[in-house]
Write an enzyme that holds these catalytic residues in place. Sequence first.
Site: not given
Ligand code: NDP
Ligand code: OXD
Length: 311
Positions: A226, A274
């Site tokens: 993000r 994006h």
């Molecule tokens: P998940 O919720 O599956 O994974 C998030 C990860 O981040 C987990 O490992 C979590 O830790 C970790 N995390 C969260 N908070 C913290 C913190 N404070 N400190 C350290 N680690 C932390 O999310 P996804 O993998 O599915 O997606 C991640 C992000 O990717 C989405 O939220 C979105 O913003 C972005 N995205 C962007 C896209 C694009 O096209 N650019 C498309 C899709 C997603 P834990 O495992 O311990 O809970």
């Molecule tokens: C998502 C994205 O969060 O596209 O899936 O950014």
Amino acid sequence: MAILIIASQDRPDWWARELRTHAPELDIRIWPEVGDVDDVEYVLAWKPPRGALACLPNLAVVFSLGAGVDHLFADPEFPAHVAVVRVIDPYLTAGMREYVVLHTLHYHKNQPALDRQQRDHVWDDRARELRQADEQGVGILGLGELGRSCAEALTRLEFDVAGWSRTPKDLPGVTCFEGRGGLDALLARSRILICLLPLTTETEGILDTELFSKLPNGSYLINAARGGHLVEEDLIPALDDGRLTHVTLDVFRTEPLPADHPFWDHPQITVTPHNAAITDPRSIVIQILADIERHTSGAALSNRVDIGLGY
Ligand code: NDP
Ligand code: OXD
């Protein structure tokens, strides 16, 4: 029972068409044509306008049309009692894995410098120090659905992969760090840093001068999570002083990126709109309909978000 689609920035007609293909009997409405608000129990949403959800008295479940849910919680009037379901989908995961591998290889093979050489008609096959993939430290912030899949793919390509999460992880071939206490150790070994964190109060602005100062000199950054993770004004100084060599940004604080934004023309910044990974209504709608059926029969929803954690 009606389903409302609030996705003016994300092809609402396409979502409606897919829903109707699989469930022609459903009452589907597209924002702002809500009709009787009492009917709406389910909403499919991407960046809903402020207050749009709060005015639906019988709303039970909000389906985020993305993996991230920060776009929902950005609304100060978000009704905290409703269930939130997010996207977890093999196509979305594959899209992100491809994006991350593409840009990691781009940096590993020194492509930004080779592009400059071509522009200047320079033939220099020794333009970079020889570094094998297993000598290339790649750090992934976030080891969730997307981070884990990217870590696995990069490990298969023999990169020296480490990852960081909130809670401890054990992934084959990946050096795992967790919590604030584990972050510095991950940064110190990451010549290529990839951000795949959710945007929460804990992670907002994490990509800043202080973090850049803990990376090896001349590192690369890929932010596909993000725009709110990056402190934008800290980026160009880090490129200017050599702390960072090049960055790839798919996400921005303001999207679309304004035409006069300095990132567009910066020679060490790659901008993508994006689209690292795009949710495909053809597969997501099937999951949403299955979840509606589960909810109607009192069974647990899949991929439910922890509203307290914000992801
Ligand atoms: P998940 O919720 O599956 O994974 C998030 C990860 O981040 C987990 O490992 C979590 O830790 C970790 N995390 C969260 N908070 C913290 C913190 N404070 N400190 C350290 N680690 C932390 O999310 P996804 O993998 O599915 O997606 C991640 C992000 O990717 C989405 O939220 C979105 O913003 C972005 N995205 C962007 C896209 C694009 O096209 N650019 C498309 C899709 C997603 P834990 O495992 O311990 O809970
Ligand atoms: C998502 C994205 O969060 O596209 O899936 O950014």
